[in-house]
Each structure stands twice: as structure tokens, then as C-alpha cells.
Design an enzyme around this catalytic site. Structure first.
Site, short mmCIF file in Angstrom:
data_model
loop_
_atom_site.label_atom_id
_atom_site.label_comp_id
_atom_site.label_asym_id
_atom_site.label_seq_id
_atom_site.Cartn_x
_atom_site.Cartn_y
_atom_site.Cartn_z
N ASP A 81 0.85 -1.20 0.00
CA ASP A 81 0.00 0.00 0.00
C ASP A 81 0.89 1.26 0.00
O ASP A 81 1.84 1.35 0.79
CB ASP A 81 -0.86 -0.04 1.27
CG ASP A 81 -1.96 1.00 1.28
OD1 ASP A 81 -2.38 1.44 0.19
OD2 ASP A 81 -2.42 1.36 2.39
N GLU A 133 -1.62 6.03 -8.77
CA GLU A 133 -2.61 7.01 -8.30
C GLU A 133 -2.53 8.30 -9.11
O GLU A 133 -1.44 8.81 -9.37
CB GLU A 133 -2.40 7.32 -6.81
CG GLU A 133 -3.44 8.33 -6.28
CD GLU A 133 -3.49 8.40 -4.75
OE1 GLU A 133 -3.24 7.36 -4.10
OE2 GLU A 133 -3.78 9.49 -4.23
N HIS A 210 -9.34 4.78 -2.34
CA HIS A 210 -8.63 4.85 -1.06
C HIS A 210 -9.52 5.61 -0.07
O HIS A 210 -10.56 6.15 -0.43
CB HIS A 210 -7.30 5.60 -1.24
CG HIS A 210 -6.23 4.75 -1.84
ND1 HIS A 210 -5.10 4.40 -1.15
CD2 HIS A 210 -6.13 4.15 -3.05
CE1 HIS A 210 -4.34 3.64 -1.91
NE2 HIS A 210 -4.93 3.47 -3.08
N GLY A 211 -9.06 5.66 1.16
CA GLY A 211 -9.74 6.49 2.17
C GLY A 211 -11.21 6.17 2.33
O GLY A 211 -12.05 7.06 2.44
P1 13P Z 1 -9.01 4.81 5.54
O1 13P Z 1 -8.15 5.70 6.37
O2 13P Z 1 -10.28 5.48 5.14
O3 13P Z 1 -9.26 3.49 6.16
O4 13P Z 1 -8.22 4.52 4.16
C1 13P Z 1 -7.20 3.57 4.11
C2 13P Z 1 -6.47 3.59 2.83
O5 13P Z 1 -6.89 4.16 1.84
C3 13P Z 1 -5.17 2.88 2.78
O6 13P Z 1 -4.53 3.04 1.56
#
Ligand code: 13P
Length: 315
Positions: A81, A133, A210-211
Site C-alpha cells: 500500500d 494514483e 482509497h480512504g
Molecule cells: P481509511 O483511512 O479510510 O481506512 O483509508 C485507508 C487507505 O486508503 C489505505 O490506503
């Protein structure tokens, strides 16, 4: 069974998204495998640079290899990641990972392509696939105004050129999410319109969100009631995952929500059992709560129940 994300994405595209879960230790690894096997879902194990150095990079590899034996039904990819170039090459050379993410999204467009291309060539030579990305997500501490936030979204007009010139196998897009537990200060939400525009220029190409932690309010309330201080924490509406999957999202990254489970379990446990000092009873509670969380998340992603059909494709 370790497979590439490419195989997982071929099976999932347009139908469901695969959960990409970050892990750091034994208890998360056990809960992760248990939850995915119980909900019959393929999954992606995400290992960050920080997770690799938490103990030693070989420790996580050992845990995952053992879990693969303990849970013979599991089908999963092992993914780096947010790698920088050096970490990508280290993972490619390790022979353990099935995919890497090169995150050069902070670089100008051409430089992002140039770096991504180098990693793609090294990865493809060894049979790995690459996530890149385009656009940039906000961070935990960032307080960007709406205009600034829009400026960081992935520009659909650049997406096709980026994919063709970099040769990446999947693309992480910025559509309004950010990492961490404090995602939206107001009513901002996922920009599914931007996602739809990206899919138009990249039909059939796997996209990544992501996120994407939901930061469940019930979890936040329990943490706060047990001595935590996470007021204002807010995440992505999980009911939008299936629509995102229809629009080409095949991988959804979840890290923060798992940390919240850990925080809630530990805060409540020690609040309720102040004289306890044995690490195994609480470890067991965490593993089972983490497994429950994973299984529940897979229902929301639509990945639950797809393991047997996937086995026929990859077996
Ligand atoms: P979160 O912080 O929303 O869990 O996102 C994790 C992420 O995108 C790791 O690459």
C-alpha cells in the site's frame, strides 16, 4: 491461495468491490482470514511501509504464509500500500507480493507517469501487477476549502493518457475521500459524478478507492464513552460502495475502521476489567470482533459469497 489483484478484478469488475484491508500484527491477520473465509469473500491484504517496519518485514510475510495454511479456503492478493519507488522494488524482488502500489501522485503529471512506468516494467517482468494514483487524497490533518479539495480530485481528462503511458494495471482515483477518521467537515460526499466520468474514458479498467472507511458513528460513540476523544469523526457512506462498484471500482481500501475496532475493544475491555493484565483474553475478543467487522464490511462491498465461483476461475 495467493493470486494477483488482476485475477480478482477480472472476476469483480462491475459487480462488486473487493475489500483491501491493512494489517500489522498476528491478531489482525487471524481476524482478517477468519472474517473473509466465514463470509466467503476474496480479499486483498494491504501492507504499508509502516507495517513492514513495525516489527520486521519478514514477520508479516511469515504470518501470512502461515495463515494461508491455516485457512486453505482463502483466496487473496498481497499488496504493498502506498509504496515509494524503493519499497516497490524491494517488494517486487521479495517474491512474496502479488501487487504493488506506486504512489507518485504528489509529483507533476509527467513525473508521476515516468516513475510509475519504471515500477510497472520491473513488476511486470516478475509477474506482479501495479496500482498507480492520479489526483491526490487529503490527509487526516488537512483542512482544505472546497475549491482546494476539488483541485485535487482526479481529472477524468487525464486518466486515459495516464493509464496508456504508465502501463499501470489499476488506478486509484481521488473522488472526495481522504485517509483517516475525520473525512468530511461538512456535507461533502463521494463524487460519483467524477467516478462516472473516469469510467467513461476507462471502460472496463479497474479503479481503486482509497480512504474509504465508514467511521461508524456507533463505534465512535462507544470509543468516546470508554474514555476516547474522537468527536467529529466521520467517514464514507457505505451504502455508496455498490454504486461505486458498478462504476468500475474493484478495490476499496479500509484501514481506519479496523483501527477503530481495535480501539473500542481495548478501551471497553480495560474499563470493564481494570484488574486484568493478561494479553490473551483481550486478544481473543479482538480477533473475533475483527472477524465480525470484516464479514460485515464484505456484505457492504458486495464481495461476500463470491469465493466458490472465484475458485473455479483461479483454481
Ligand atoms: P481509511 O483511512 O479510510 O481506512 O483509508 C485507508 C487507505 O486508503 C489505505 O490506503
Amino acid at each position: 491461495m495467493i493470486v494477483t489483484t488482476k485475477k480478482l478484478f477480472e472476476a469483480a469488475y462491475g459487480k462488486y468491490a473487493i475489500g483491501a484491508y491493512n494489517i500489522n500484527n498476528l491478531e489482525q491477520t487471524m481476524g482478517l482470514f477468519r472474517g473473509n473465509v466465514e463470509s466467503k469473500a476474496p480479499f486483498i491484504i494491504q501492507i504499508s511501509k509502516g507495517a513492514r517496519s513495525y516489527t520486521h518485514k519478514k514477520m508479516l510475510e511469515g504470518l501470512i504464509t502461515s495463515a494461508d495454511v491455516v485457512f486453505p479456503d482463502a483466496i487473496f492478493a498481497v499488496h504493498l500500500d502506498h509504496g515509494d519507488e524503493e519499497t516497490c522494488y524491494d517488494c517486487i524482488d521479495s517474491g512474496f507480493y502479488s501487487s504493488v502500489m506506486i504512489d507518485a501522485s504528489h509529483e507533476p503529471f509527467d513525473k508521476n507517469i515516468e516513475i510509475t512506468r519504471r515500477v510497472v516494467e520491473a513488476a511486470h517482468a516478475k509477474g506482479l501487477v501495479v496500482e498507480a494514483e492520479l489526483g491526490q487524497l487529503g490527509g487526516v490533518e488537512e483542512h482544505v476549502s472546497v475549491d482546494e479539495a476539488h483541485a485535487k480530485l482526479t481529472d477524468p481528462r487525464q486518466a486515459r493518457e495516464f493509464m496508456e503511458r504508465s502501463g499501470c494495471d489499476s488506478l486509484a482515483v481521488a473522488i472526495g475521500t481522504s485517509h483517516g477518521a475525520f473525512k468530511f467537515s461538512g456535507d461533502q460526499a463521494l463524487r460519483l459524478d467524477v467516478l462516472a466520468d473516469i469510467q467513461k474514458v476507462l471502460p472496463g479498467f479497474p479503479l481503486v478507492m482509497h480512504g474509504s472507511s465508514s467511521v461508524p458513528q456507533e463505534e465512535v460513540a462507544r470509543i468516546n464513552a470508554a474514555g476516547g476523544d474522537m468527536k467529529g469523526a466521520k467517514g464514507v457512506d457505505a451504502s455508496q460502495f455498490k454504486r461505486a462498484a458498478e462504476l468500475g471500482v474493484t478495490k476499496i481500501n479500509i484501514d481506519t475502521d479496523g483501527r477503530l475496532v481495535w480501539t473500542r475493544v481495548h478501551r471497553e475491555y480495560f474499563r470493564d476489567k481494570p484488574s486484568e493484565f493478561d494479553l490473551r483474553p483481550i486478544g481473543k475478543v479482538f480477533m473475533s470482533e475483527y472477524a465480525r467487522f470484516i464479514a460485515d464490511k464484505n456484505q457492504k462491498l458486495g464481495s461476500a459469497g463470491h469465493l466458490d465461483e472465484l475458485r473455479k476461475l483461479v483454481g
